[in-house]
Design an enzyme around this catalytic site. Structure first.
Site, PDB file in Angstrom:
ATOM      1  N   GLU A   1      -1.085   4.760  10.516  1.00  0.00           N
ATOM      2  CA  GLU A   1       0.253   4.618   9.919  1.00  0.00           C
ATOM      3  C   GLU A   1       0.328   5.387   8.613  1.00  0.00           C
ATOM      4  O   GLU A   1      -0.525   5.169   7.747  1.00  0.00           O
ATOM      5  CB  GLU A   1       0.568   3.143   9.701  1.00  0.00           C
ATOM      6  CG  GLU A   1       0.688   2.410  11.024  1.00  0.00           C
ATOM      7  CD  GLU A   1       1.036   0.920  10.883  1.00  0.00           C
ATOM      8  OE1 GLU A   1       1.300   0.459   9.757  1.00  0.00           O
ATOM      9  OE2 GLU A   1       1.025   0.242  11.915  1.00  0.00           O
TER      10      GLU A   1
ATOM     11  N   HIS B   1       6.660  -0.182  11.002  1.00  0.00           N
ATOM     12  CA  HIS B   1       5.984  -1.355  10.432  1.00  0.00           C
ATOM     13  C   HIS B   1       6.944  -2.085   9.479  1.00  0.00           C
ATOM     14  O   HIS B   1       6.593  -2.412   8.347  1.00  0.00           O
ATOM     15  CB  HIS B   1       4.685  -0.968   9.703  1.00  0.00           C
ATOM     16  CG  HIS B   1       3.704  -2.112   9.600  1.00  0.00           C
ATOM     17  ND1 HIS B   1       2.345  -1.964   9.705  1.00  0.00           N
ATOM     18  CD2 HIS B   1       3.906  -3.439   9.400  1.00  0.00           C
ATOM     19  CE1 HIS B   1       1.749  -3.138   9.566  1.00  0.00           C
ATOM     20  NE2 HIS B   1       2.686  -4.053   9.373  1.00  0.00           N
TER      21      HIS B   1
HETATM   22  O1  LIG Z   1       2.218  -6.527   8.609  1.00  0.00           O
HETATM   23  C1  LIG Z   1       2.678  -7.367   7.902  1.00  0.00           C
HETATM   24  C2  LIG Z   1       1.994  -8.564   7.549  1.00  0.00           C
HETATM   25  O2  LIG Z   1       0.808  -8.703   7.892  1.00  0.00           O
HETATM   26  O3  LIG Z   1       2.608  -9.434   6.911  1.00  0.00           O
END
Ligand SMILES: O=CC(=O)O
Length: 327
Positions: free
Chosen positions: A267, A286
């Site tokens: 990412e 994400h």
């Molecule tokens: O990816 C996001 C989280 O772990 O809160």
């Protein structure tokens, strides 16, 4: 007497930094810090509490720079990037956000199920390029109602997805390393299945497990091949839970109906990631977690935990690997 120091490393958005100040409890010395190790370590010298995301680079150096640290409080649910062994050596409990992002992630998972099954990206692309319903025959589209939803990982987020799935009229089954009692399963309206059975019998599979040694690539070529031909897979957990290369092949060969992915192996993904060319995927950045509502909820949970420890109580939401530090 100096006030106990909380160091907060918020995401880089100015508005979130402001929020971190606005919601901070009274009676503490609040320091907003960047995540670069040198600046952070200097701020940590007198800190008792650190509130941050797992993008802060953890290790013996960080904990060594924070000799008074009593709590490493994450704003995230996941803690796969945190050096848990270094925290153990430093005897600092690491806590996650206590389910603060369950609603946002669960809604995002449902959104991905809907956008994949209704071919929303294809529709948007046609309409906005003056092609209305496209040039060829319309692809098949599906409803969620009456479909079987398979949830892998029934923690706080997975349970929220189960409730939303039920509200859409789905049959909900789950796999988890820990099974609920039958009463709890009945109350939630879910049925337990072993992973293999769940994959073979679900129309939509949604992943909600933490990333660790036993979940890395838990969905690989064999598991994908065992899924129904028209199945959809949704991943809002961590990219490496799925073997991305195997998933790309399965999608390109139309072995699955489609995928909704919020997380990736790398990412941001490389610009030539072959997933970008596939018509049967919906990709998000994400972003399942950080709704504004959730920014507030997770800061509140984090500050509540800080105050709990400051009162001499045990913190909540300690990651299981470090549970012995607060027994
Ligand atoms: O990816 C996001 C989280 O772990 O809160």
């Amino acid at each position: 007497m100096s006030l106990p120091r909380i160091v907060v490393v918020p995401p880089t958005f100015a508005a979130t930094q402001e929020l971190a100040r606005t919601l901070a409890p009274q009676g503490f010395d609040l320091v907003i810090s960047g995540s670069e190790p040198a600046a952070l370590e200097a701020n940590l010298a007198d800190a008792e509490y650190l509130v941050c995301f797992p993008n802060v680079k953890t290790g013996d150096a960080l904990f060594g720079a924070a000799p008074k640290l009593k709590l490493f409080q994450l704003l995230s649910a996941g803690y796969d990037d945190v050096d848990i062994e270094a925290a153990r050596r430093a005897k600092v409990p690491v806590c996650n956000n206590g389910g603060a992002n369950a609603i946002s992630v669960a809604e995002h998972a449902i959104m991905l199920m809907l956008t994949v099954s209704r071919r929303v990206v294809w529709q948007h692309d046609n309409v906005s390029n003056g092609r209305w319903r496209g040039n060829g025959p319309a692809p098949r589209m599906y409803e969620l109602s009456e479909k079987t939803l398979g949830i892998v990982g029934l923690g706080t987020i997975g349970k929220k997805v189960a409730r939303l799935g039920r509200a859409f009229g789905m049959r909900v089954q789950y796999y988890d390393i820990a099974r609920l009692t039958e009463d709890a399963e009945d109350a939630l309206g879910v049925r337990f299945r072993l992973l293999g059975e769940l994959l073979a019998t679900s129309d939509i599979v949604s992943l909600h497990v933490p990333l660790n040694a036993s979940t890395r690539h838990m969905i690989g070529e064999t598991q994908l091949a065992s899924m129904k031909d028209e199945a959809i897979i949704v991943n809002t957990s961590r990219g490496p839970v799925i073997d991305e290369a195997a998933l790309t092949r399965a999608l390109a060969d139309n072995k699955l109906f489609g995928a909704g992915l919020d997380v990736f192996d790398q990412e941001p993904p490389q610009p030539d990631n072959p997933l970008f060319k596939l018509p049967n995927v919906v990709l998000t950045a994400h972003y399942a977690g950080p709704t504004w509502d959730n920014q507030i909820a997770r800061l509140r949970n984090a500050y509540d935990n800080v105050q709990r420890v400051a009162r001499g109580e045990k913190p909540l939401w300690v990651v299981p690997e470090l549970a012995e530090l607060v027994r």
